[in-house]
Write a protein that holds these residues in place. Structure first.
Motif, short mmCIF file in Angstrom:
data_model
loop_
_atom_site.label_atom_id
_atom_site.label_comp_id
_atom_site.label_asym_id
_atom_site.label_seq_id
_atom_site.Cartn_x
_atom_site.Cartn_y
_atom_site.Cartn_z
N GLU A 55 69.74 74.51 60.61
CA GLU A 55 71.15 74.46 60.29
C GLU A 55 71.46 75.72 59.50
O GLU A 55 71.32 75.76 58.28
CB GLU A 55 71.51 73.21 59.46
N LYS A 73 75.32 75.54 61.19
CA LYS A 73 75.52 74.27 60.48
C LYS A 73 76.87 73.66 60.86
O LYS A 73 77.90 74.33 60.85
CB LYS A 73 75.46 74.50 58.97
N ALA A 78 73.57 72.46 66.54
CA ALA A 78 72.65 72.06 65.46
C ALA A 78 72.27 70.59 65.54
O ALA A 78 71.33 70.15 64.88
CB ALA A 78 73.28 72.36 64.11
N ALA A 93 67.07 69.23 57.08
CA ALA A 93 67.62 70.47 57.61
C ALA A 93 66.89 71.65 56.97
O ALA A 93 66.39 71.57 55.85
CB ALA A 93 69.11 70.56 57.27
N ASN A 95 67.08 76.23 56.92
CA ASN A 95 67.79 77.42 57.35
C ASN A 95 66.88 78.64 57.39
O ASN A 95 67.31 79.77 57.29
CB ASN A 95 69.04 77.67 56.49
#
Length: 183
Positions: A55, A73, A78, A93, A95
């Protein structure tokens, strides 16, 4: 039980028909079949199944460029793919490519006293490799399920699996994983 399965990045932005950054099309169905079978088997014997997804924040310009905004996100890309079997709501999640970049995942695994990590999902040369290598650094025993991971090509998947094998990661076939881990 000290084992957990990490299901990495099986998201619409990578495996749907209109994926922005797709894995090799011919790898999708066989990978999903193996992953879903393993999820059901793990759930039936009490092994925690943990779902992890990319995300990326809009401000992560480089990550979004490299992933073609496939997992922005809040976007449809996603979302976990609807063909993926969900047995719980243990979702974390991230990143970054490494799943352990989410400290809540680390806390969850510690609370469950997990020592053995089994990794399935996407991309063999990206998030799977980054997470597997960091698993070793964190003193987990790690298994990557070779027929339950996908990549942009067969050669990239095979090269990545071979490389991980040289770094202490066990590479197993989905039919062998539970026998090897539980015995």
């Amino acid at each position: 039980m000290d084992v957990a399965i990490l299901v990495l990045d099986i998201q619409k932005g990578f495996i749907s028909d209109n994926a922005r950054m797709p894995v090799a099309k011919h790898q999708i169905e066989p990978m999903l079949e193996k992953v879903n079978r393993m999820i059901a088997q793990a759930d039936s014997i009490g092994i925690p199944v943990v779902y992890v997804g990319n995300e990326f924040e809009p401000k992560q310009v480089i990550a979004n460029f490299l992933t073609k905004k496939s997992a922005l996100k809040g976007s449809e890309g996603a979302e976990l793919d609807e063909r993926l079997v969900r047995v719980n709501n243990h979702y974390f999640a991230k990143n970054k490519s490494n799943a352990f970049s989410n400290s809540e995942l680390v806390s969850y695994l510690k609370a469950k006293e997990v020592k053995n990590i089994v990794i399935v999902g996407l991309f063999a040369e990206g998030c799977v490799a980054a997470t597997a290598l960091d698993s070793i650094r964190r003193k987990f025993t790690v298994t990557v399920v070779g027929d339950a991971v996908a990549s942009v090509s067969d050669s990239k998947r095979e090269k990545s699996l071979k490389y991980l094998g040289t770094k202490g990661v066990a590479i197993r076939d989905s039919s062998q994983v539970f026998d090897k881990i539980l015995n």
